[in-house]
Write an enzyme that holds these catalytic residues in place. Structure first.
Site, PDB file in Angstrom:
ATOM      1  N   CYS A   1     -10.546   3.676   3.251  1.00 47.34           N
ATOM      2  CA  CYS A   1     -10.604   4.048   1.840  1.00 47.34           C
ATOM      3  C   CYS A   1     -11.116   5.470   1.738  1.00 47.34           C
ATOM      4  CB  CYS A   1     -11.468   3.076   1.034  1.00 47.34           C
ATOM      5  SG  CYS A   1     -13.242   3.286   1.211  1.00 47.34           S
ATOM      6  N   GLY A   2     -11.227   5.966   0.536  1.00 48.74           N
ATOM      7  CA  GLY A   2     -11.584   7.364   0.336  1.00 48.74           C
ATOM      8  C   GLY A   2     -12.844   7.790   1.055  1.00 48.74           C
TER       9      GLY A   2
END
Lengths: 148, 99
Positions: free
Chosen positions: B11-12
């Site tokens: 994820c980010g």
């Protein structure tokens, strides 16, 4: 675990997502939860990997794992007018939201259960309506109760 | 004995959503008898880590080309379209394991 987390709530006006994150940052810095590095990291991260969640009631959950977190903190921001966040699941799409949860969480792996609860929380229209309606001063206790 | 799959969940920031997605993927694999080891990373680490994994899962859009199969798992967090994602994961994993 929840007793170790700090819950804060803020209100204000922002012209865009960046100002919204800065408002959260200001609130958390005043409390001594994070420093400017954390706020900057959230803004940088948001540019590359946005955090708008297009649920029934859209919210945004800016966060970062950068240095600068002194204590695990959830800062809720209620905006006067919605601002536009790009969407987490598709950064070419956007959602407009008045509700922002800025997450400052260290060692995510140790807080799995809490994070699962938190994700359910920010996607739950019922509790978000409460976050919309309740007097600001009651919100930290409300969130703590919901996530505790 | 089938070998174990290594799955990268990204994820980010490698903090919030990948942690939640990682746990959901772990449950899906367990439920479906898929031997898997799950590692977590940020989106920017995908390029360097993809050599060491069999399958990549992302909670956000990822547009760069990758060398391994990629599944979007945002629904495991939002709860929307969860069945379809589970189906995708199981199907892809079984193909990789030649089951």
């Amino acid at each position: 675990m929840s007793s170790k987390n700090v819950y804060l709530a803020a209100e204000g006006a922002a012209k865009d997502w960046k100002e919204a994150i800065q408002l959260c940052g200001k609130c958390m810095m005043e409390h001594g939860s994070v420093n400017q590095d954390f706020v900057n990291a959230c803004i940088e991260r948001e540019k590359e990997y946005p955090t708008g969640l297009p649920s029934e009631i859209p919210v945004a959950i800016p966060h970062s794992k950068a240095e600068g977190i002194k204590e695990n903190t959830i800062c809720f921001l209620r905006l006067k007018e919605p601002v536009r966040f790009l969407r987490m699941d598709d950064s070419e799409e956007y959602c407009d939201t008045r509700l922002v949860f800025n997450l400052a969480i260290r060692e995510a792996d140790d807080h799995l259960e809490f994070l699962q609860k938190l994700m359910r929380f920010v996607l739950d229209a019922g509790v978000l309506e409460q976050c919309n309606k309740l007097p600001l001063a009651e919100i930290p206790a409300f969130i703590e109760k919901e996530l505790g | 004995m089938p070998r174990e799959l290594t799955i990268l969940v990204a994820c980010g920031s490698g903090v919030a959503t990948s942690t939640v997605a990682q746990e959901a993927v772990k449950d899906i694999c367990k439920k479906n008898g898929i031997p898997a080891k799950i590692v977590k990373s940020t989106m920017s680490e995908i390029q360097s880590k993809q050599e060491d994994v069999d399958l990549i899962m992302v909670t956000t859009n990822y547009r760069k080309p990758v060398k391994k199969p990629l599944i979007k798992v945002f629904g495991l967090i939002s709860g929307i379209g969860m069945d379809k994602i589970e189906e995708d994961i199981v199907k892809t994993c079984k193909e990789l394991l030649n089951l």
